[in-house]
Structures are given as structure tokens and as C-alpha cells.
Scaffold this active site. Structure first.
Site, PDB file in Angstrom:
ATOM      1  N   ASP A  88      31.835  42.498  33.946  1.00  0.00           N
ATOM      2  CA  ASP A  88      33.040  41.817  34.386  1.00  0.00           C
ATOM      3  C   ASP A  88      33.376  40.769  33.327  1.00  0.00           C
ATOM      4  O   ASP A  88      32.502  40.010  32.912  1.00  0.00           O
ATOM      5  CB  ASP A  88      32.764  41.129  35.731  1.00  0.00           C
ATOM      6  CG  ASP A  88      33.927  41.258  36.683  1.00  0.00           C
ATOM      7  OD1 ASP A  88      35.036  40.839  36.282  1.00  0.00           O
ATOM      8  OD2 ASP A  88      33.749  41.744  37.805  1.00  0.00           O
TER       9      ASP A  88
ATOM     10  N   ASP B 253      38.902  40.564  34.509  1.00  0.00           N
ATOM     11  CA  ASP B 253      39.250  39.810  35.713  1.00  0.00           C
ATOM     12  C   ASP B 253      40.554  39.027  35.595  1.00  0.00           C
ATOM     13  O   ASP B 253      40.772  38.335  34.593  1.00  0.00           O
ATOM     14  CB  ASP B 253      38.110  38.809  35.984  1.00  0.00           C
ATOM     15  CG  ASP B 253      38.279  38.052  37.284  1.00  0.00           C
ATOM     16  OD1 ASP B 253      38.174  38.677  38.346  1.00  0.00           O
ATOM     17  OD2 ASP B 253      38.538  36.824  37.237  1.00  0.00           O
TER      18      ASP B 253
ATOM     19  N   HIS C 129      35.174  44.186  46.093  1.00  0.00           N
ATOM     20  CA  HIS C 129      34.493  42.988  46.601  1.00  0.00           C
ATOM     21  C   HIS C 129      35.456  41.910  47.074  1.00  0.00           C
ATOM     22  O   HIS C 129      35.014  40.880  47.573  1.00  0.00           O
ATOM     23  CB  HIS C 129      33.589  42.434  45.497  1.00  0.00           C
ATOM     24  CG  HIS C 129      34.388  41.906  44.340  1.00  0.00           C
ATOM     25  ND1 HIS C 129      35.155  42.733  43.539  1.00  0.00           N
ATOM     26  CD2 HIS C 129      34.581  40.652  43.885  1.00  0.00           C
ATOM     27  CE1 HIS C 129      35.771  41.998  42.633  1.00  0.00           C
ATOM     28  NE2 HIS C 129      35.444  40.732  42.821  1.00  0.00           N
ATOM     29  N   ASP C 130      36.753  42.109  46.865  1.00  0.00           N
ATOM     30  CA  ASP C 130      37.743  41.107  47.296  1.00  0.00           C
ATOM     31  C   ASP C 130      38.467  41.524  48.569  1.00  0.00           C
ATOM     32  O   ASP C 130      39.388  40.835  49.011  1.00  0.00           O
ATOM     33  CB  ASP C 130      38.819  40.927  46.212  1.00  0.00           C
ATOM     34  CG  ASP C 130      38.291  40.197  44.997  1.00  0.00           C
ATOM     35  OD1 ASP C 130      37.316  39.440  45.119  1.00  0.00           O
ATOM     36  OD2 ASP C 130      38.873  40.390  43.908  1.00  0.00           O
TER      37      ASP C 130
ATOM     38  N   GLU D 106      42.309  44.120  35.728  1.00  0.00           N
ATOM     39  CA  GLU D 106      42.735  43.729  37.077  1.00  0.00           C
ATOM     40  C   GLU D 106      44.106  43.080  36.921  1.00  0.00           C
ATOM     41  O   GLU D 106      44.227  41.901  36.663  1.00  0.00           O
ATOM     42  CB  GLU D 106      41.742  42.751  37.713  1.00  0.00           C
ATOM     43  CG  GLU D 106      42.055  42.545  39.188  1.00  0.00           C
ATOM     44  CD  GLU D 106      41.515  41.235  39.756  1.00  0.00           C
ATOM     45  OE1 GLU D 106      41.446  41.116  40.989  1.00  0.00           O
ATOM     46  OE2 GLU D 106      41.203  40.309  38.985  1.00  0.00           O
TER      47      GLU D 106
HETATM   48  O1  TEU Z   1      40.405  38.264  41.749  1.00  0.00           O
HETATM   49  C1  TEU Z   1      41.725  37.959  41.405  1.00  0.00           C
HETATM   50  C2  TEU Z   1      42.596  37.556  42.505  1.00  0.00           C
HETATM   51  O2  TEU Z   1      43.750  37.322  42.285  1.00  0.00           O
HETATM   52  C3  TEU Z   1      42.088  37.182  43.848  1.00  0.00           C
HETATM   53  O3  TEU Z   1      42.876  36.110  44.269  1.00  0.00           O
HETATM   54  C4  TEU Z   1      42.194  38.187  44.883  1.00  0.00           C
HETATM   55  O4  TEU Z   1      43.540  38.489  45.129  1.00  0.00           O
HETATM   56  C5  TEU Z   1      41.522  37.544  46.071  1.00  0.00           C
HETATM   57  O5  TEU Z   1      40.146  37.586  45.786  1.00  0.00           O
HETATM   58  C6  TEU Z   1      41.771  38.184  47.375  1.00  0.00           C
HETATM   59  O6  TEU Z   1      41.093  37.421  48.343  1.00  0.00           O
HETATM   60  C7  TEU Z   1      39.416  38.120  40.788  1.00  0.00           C
HETATM   61  C8  TEU Z   1      38.062  38.484  41.347  1.00  0.00           C
HETATM   62  O7  TEU Z   1      38.046  39.844  41.703  1.00  0.00           O
HETATM   63  C9  TEU Z   1      37.727  37.578  42.487  1.00  0.00           C
HETATM   64  O8  TEU Z   1      36.507  37.924  43.105  1.00  0.00           O
HETATM   65  C10 TEU Z   1      37.665  36.186  41.949  1.00  0.00           C
HETATM   66  O9  TEU Z   1      37.489  35.281  43.003  1.00  0.00           O
HETATM   67  C11 TEU Z   1      38.935  35.814  41.176  1.00  0.00           C
HETATM   68  O10 TEU Z   1      39.354  36.815  40.271  1.00  0.00           O
HETATM   69  C12 TEU Z   1      38.683  34.591  40.351  1.00  0.00           C
HETATM   70  O11 TEU Z   1      37.859  34.909  39.266  1.00  0.00           O
END
Ligand code: TEU
Ligand code: CA
Length: 556
Positions: free
Chosen positions: A98, A201, A330-331, A258
Site C-alpha cells: 500500500d 492510497d 477494508h473500508d 484508489e
Molecule cells: O481511503 C480513502 C478514502 O477516501 C476513505 O475516506 C474512504 O472513503 C473511507 O475509508 C470510507 O469510510 C484510504 C484507505 O483505504 C483508508 O483505509 C484510509 O483511512 C484513508 O485512505 C486514509 O489513508
């Protein structure tokens, strides 16, 4: 489209903290991943994306990095990482890490130095502005995790710094060439170690709309969603191009961006033959029910929404390149819990979702546990939730007037912890993940839903995923499944998602996305049933008599 090695592959996302624990501290680790490589190879995955394992205070589960050049002791050592890369290579598995370079942790040396001397060289690594109490802020943007993007610079009452995410994640100033050089050096250092590339990311955030200014407020807090700034900012391509030329291209790295808020006109440049990244995630399904005001502002995704999302993604990608197919990560909540009504949820529906993800044009990414149908984690108290974002969304829902119970329900539906609970290996204590209480609760359904049980059962979800992987790699069908055109079939038939994949062969994918039976007229006779999530398939005079949640791949 120039053919690339990764087009025909299958990728798998590992959330290391919850994958497999080998040193009995309740936290997954790198030796745990190494131990499972033979299994992953046997399952058939080719690319492993590791969520962050760098040194981190873990405020945002590793997405707040305090040292890019080292592994957090909770996961192991740099030696373990080298060994993982080596062992993976022996098995022809590609490791991608990542890459979190929009921000770092407030515990990173750069930020500590910036706090010591904001006017010195490290001050320029961040966005730091002068500020006196009572002044208007430079922008009224709201961070992704709630509240203003500005916070006081530690140790300085008259200075503030910018953070798109949590206040412990200060944004790096990409305008500064010195900072960019530091990042490129680090990225090449990892590529030199032998990783195959990166999942990149939150990359859309690196370009700010400068000079900072105010936007029309979109809520009572007087703030405006940060996405609005990105709709206005232009020129991110200069940075992404440099990043590609300096780091990715010389190594022929595989990168997946992403990219979740894009300016339509710039997007085709993001992926494809000359794109900044090899591919980007197709978030159309995941975004299908998202409201703009917060998690509470969602609508229930219907099968027809998913159908629209699938075709929208394809229309968008088809002339440019290949996107990466995901319906959870994971989000996000677990896809099966989100897209299938709870009282209808069983392995048939889970297979249907997996089948769609694999047969849609694009490279499939499996999120750990998806292949065994892991479901949302039940919560009984907001305090039981670890994820920072869940707590801010809870407050947002309360402020919008929801009762504590309603706000809690919304948060449990969307909480990122849903998908972060430990992997369910078997029915033994702690699901075989660890010998001790894990960092996050195990889903109590592990005695029923676990890998061991599913590997032993020929008709399990896991075996169905395995068949999908095998089919994608079957020389006879690879071309059609990877490169074949995707043509909608009977798109107007509600709750039916059907499409052709056409190249040297013609496949018809049909999903009856509902609990009721359905009839689907066939355009021509079936040559072969390649995959069926049920034991039988009824056909009457060129009409499929499908059962609820039946999914088939037919060769015509
Ligand atoms: O996520 C990017 C992001 O925009 C997040 O706000 C996502 O929409 C959110 O997690 C939904 O709840 C990335 C990563 O995947 C995330 O885990 C991180 O928290 C974020 O970047 C900050 O690095
Ligand atoms: Ca451990």
C-alpha cells in the site's frame, strides 16, 4: 490495448492485522502471511495486496505512517518482509504494498521537524499557515473523517496545518519538489526490494486547489465536503506523470490507484496503456448507495443498481483499459451483508456476487474472507467499534437529528470494522486466527463460516471461488473472460443481471438476483454449462427456469 501479464490474474487483498497471528499477541503478522503462502497458491491467487505494514501509531490502522522504510514491530521486521517477498516469488506470487503518500503520521520525523521549525525545510513538507484565534480559516473544507481540515500545529498557537483525513495524518505538500524527491526515493527503494508494485492510497487528494479558498457551506457546521475542492483542482496529472516516469515505469510496476473522485475529463489518463496507473478500482458498486451528507444519508442498493453500476464501469473502461473489480474492501461493510437482504442471505447469493465480480470485464480483487462469505460483525455498543471514521460518522448522524439508536444502526451497517475482524480459518478457539484474544472481536459465526469447513465441502462458496479462478485461467476461456466484450442481455428485466462475454467464444452470464424464481429466454441453444451455483438447471424450450439467486455461466 497492449496485453499485460496482470490482465489474466486474480488479486487478493490481505488486511495483515487480521490475517494470521503466529506469535500469540492477537495481531496478524508477516510470518503469518508467509505460512499461508502455500495455501494462497493452492487457492489460485497471483497478486497479494498488503494493507500497510509500515511503522505506524495505528490511529488509522497503518494508513498513518511514521517510517516508510521499516515494518511496524507488531507485524514483524524488515527481514520478515524480505523473506515474504522471496517466498512469494518462489511461488510466482506478486506482492504489492500500500502506498500512502498523500499524508504521513504526525509521528513521522518530517512532521516532528516541521513542528520544531515550521519555517525550516520540513515546514515546507506540509501545508502550514499562519493563524490567530478569531481569524477565518484559509478554507472551510471538511476532512473525510469529520471536522475542519485544519488543526493547530503542535507547539504553535499561531500556526495551523492541513489534513484531509484524521488530524494525526498531516497532508504532504506535493508542490514541494524536495518532498517529491524524498517520496520517489522511498518508492524505488521498495521496488528494488522486489515487490511488483503498489495499491496507491487516496491519491486524488495530493493536488490542492490553491490558493486555499472558501466554498459554499453544505451543512450547518459551515463547512464544505473536501470532495468539492477536488472537483475544482486541476493539474494532478503533472504529479502523477512524474511519479509514473520516475518510479513505476522503470520497474514496469503493477499499480492500482484508489481513485474515487475524479474529474471526468482527466480520468482516461489515469489507467490503460499510457495511464498513470496500470489500473484503478471500479467503485461503481461500492458507491451505488452512498449519500453525500454522511453514512446516514444512504439508500439501499438494489440488484438493478448493481446492474447499472456494472455496465457503467464497463462503458467507462472499455476503450481505455481494465479496471479492478471490487465489491468490498477494508473500508466497506462486507458485500454479502450489504447487497443481499439479511433474511435471504445464504451461499447461493454469495456465489452469485462472487460470480458477477469475476465475470465482469476487469481484474478481480478478492478481499480476505470474501471467498468464504464472511459477514458483517455484530456490534452491541458504539464503544466496541475501533475504527476512527465510525465514531465521526456517529457524531455526524446525531447532529443530523438521528436518535442514538438510529445513528448506531447506521454506523454498524457501514462501519469499517465489519470487514476488519480476524480471518475465520477454522472452528477452533479464536477461529484458528490466534491462540489468544485478538485485537478486534471475532465474528461469532466462525464455528459455521470458516475456511476449514469450506475446503472440505465440494459445493462450498470457497470451492465456487476456486472454480471461478480456474475458469479464468483455463486456456480455452481466458481470452473471452479477460478481453471479451461485455454486452448487456435483457437489461430491462428487473432483478436479472445478464450479459454476454464475447471474443473467440460466446459466454452468457445470468444472475437471478432475488429470492423468487424467474424465467429468462435464451438467445440460442446452450453448448455447455460452465458454472452453476445450484445442482440443477431447468431449461424449457430455450427458456431458463431459474431458482432464486441462481447464477450460471453458459457457453452458447
Ligand atoms: O481511503 C480513502 C478514502 O477516501 C476513505 O475516506 C474512504 O472513503 C473511507 O475509508 C470510507 O469510510 C484510504 C484507505 O483505504 C483508508 O483505509 C484510509 O483511512 C484513508 O485512505 C486514509 O489513508
Ligand atoms: Ca502477531
Amino acid at each position: 490495448m497492449i496485453r499485460k501479464w496482470w490482465h489474466s490474474k486474480v488479486a487478493y487483498q490481505i488486511y495483515p492485522k487480521s490475517f494470521y497471528d503466529t506469535n500469540e499477541d492477537g495481531i496478524g503478522d508477516l510470518p503469518g502471511i508467509i505460512q499461508k503462502l502455500d495455501y494462497l497458491k493452492k487457492f489460485g491467487v497471483d497478486i497479494l495486496w498488503l494493507s500497510p505494514v509500515y511503522c505506524s501509531p495505528q490511529i488509522d490502522q497503518g494508513y498513518d505512517i511514521s517510517d516508510y522504510y521499516n515494518i511496524d514491530p507488531m507485524f514483524g521486521t524488515l527481514k520478515d518482509m524480505d523473506m515474504l517477498i522471496d517466498e512469494a516469488k518462489k511461488r510466482n506470487i506478486h506482492i504489492i504494498m500500500d502506498l500512502v503518500v498523500n499524508h504521513c503520521s504526525d509521528q513521522h520525523e518530517w512532521f516532528k521537524n516541521a513542528c520544531k521549525d515550521p519555517d525550516g525545510p520540513y515546514g515546507k513538507f506540509f501545508y502550514i499557515e499562519n493563524y490567530h484565534d478569531g481569524d477565518a480559516l484559509p478554507t472551510n473544507l471538511r476532512s473525510y473523517f469529520g471536522g475542519s481540515v485544519w488543526d493547530k500545529l503542535p507547539g504553535h498557537d499561531d500556526k495551523i496545518y492541513f489534513h484531509s483525513f484524521h488530524k494525526s495524518q498531516p497532508d504532504l505538500n506535493w508542490e514541494n519538489p524536495v518532498l517529491r524527491e524524498e517520496l520517489y526515493k522511498m518508492i524505488c527503494w521498495w521496488l528494488d526490494k522486489g515487490i511488483s508494485g503498489f495499491r496507491v492510497d487516496a491519491i486524488i487528494n495530493i493536488k490542492k486547489d490553491l490558493p486555499f479558498r472558501h466554498y459554499p457551506a453544505d451543512a450547518e457546521d459551515g463547512l464544505c465536503d473536501i470532495i468539492n475542492m477536488h472537483k475544482h483542482s486541476r493539474g494532478i496529472g503533472n504529479y502523477l506523470n512524474e511519479l509514473k516516469e520516475r518510479c513505476f515505469k522503470p520497474y514496469d510496476a503493477f499499480t492500482v490507484g484508489e481513485v474515487f473522485c475524479e474529474n471526468g475529463d482527466e480520468l482516461p489518463l489515469f489507467f490503460g496503456d499510457d495511464g498513470y496507473f496500470s489500473t484503478i478500482f471500479d467503485f461503481n458498486i461500492i458507491e451505488s448507495n452512498r449519500g453525500i451528507k454522511g453514512w446516514y444519508d444512504y439508500t439501499q442498493t438494489t440488484p438493478d443498481d448493481i446492474k447499472k453500476a456494472i455496465f457503467k464501469g464497463y462503458e467507462f473502461a472499455k476503450n481505455t483499459g481494465m479496471m479492478a473489480n471490487v465489491f468490498e474492501n477494508h473500508d466497506e461493510p462486507r458485500g454479502v451483508s450489504r447487497f443481499i437482504p439479511g433474511n435471504e442471505l445464504n451461499e447461493y447469493g454469495k456465489k452469485l456476487l462472487g460470480g458477477l465480480s469475476f465475470m465482469t470485464y476487469g481484474i478481480p480483487f478478492i478481499y480476505q474472507g470474501q471467498e468464504i462469505g464472511m459477514e458483517n460483525l455484530p456490534f452491541d455498543d458504539i464503544k466496541a467499534i475501533d475504527d476512527v471514521n465510525s465514531h465521526s460518522e456517529y457524531d455526524i448522524a446525531l447532529k443530523a437529528g438521528l436518535s442514538p439508536k438510529e445513528a448506531f444502526n447506521v454506523v454498524t451497517y457501514f462501519s469499517r470494522d465489519n470487514a476488519r475482524s480476524p480471518y475465520q480459518w477454522d472452528a477452533s478457539d479464536y477461529a484458528g486466527f490466534s491462540t489468544t484474544e485478538p485485537w478486534l472481536r471475532i465474528n461469532p459465526n466462525y464455528t459455521k463460516i470458516n475456511l476449514f469447513e469450506q475446503m472440505a465441502r465440494p459445493l462450498s462458496l470457497w470451492n465456487f471461488y476456486k472454480s471461478l479462478i480456474d475458469l479464468r485461467k483455463d486456456k480455452i476461456y481466458t481470452d473471452t473472460i479477460c478481453y471479451g466484450k461485455m454486452i448487456p442481455y435483457i437489461p430491462e428485466q428487473t432483478n436479472i443481471i445478464a450479459f454476454f462475454r464475447k471474443a473467440d467464444r460466446t459466454l452468457l452470464v445470468v444472475a437471478n438476483f432475488q429470492k423468487d424464481d424467474a424465467k429468462v429466454k435464451l438467445p440460442s441453444a446452450i453448448v455447455r454449462v460452465l458454472l452453476n451455483n445450484m445442482l440443477s438447471l431447468k431449461i424449457k424450450e430455450l427458456t431458463l427456469m431459474l431458482q432464486g439467486y441462481q447464477f450460471v455461466i453458459l457457453e452458447l
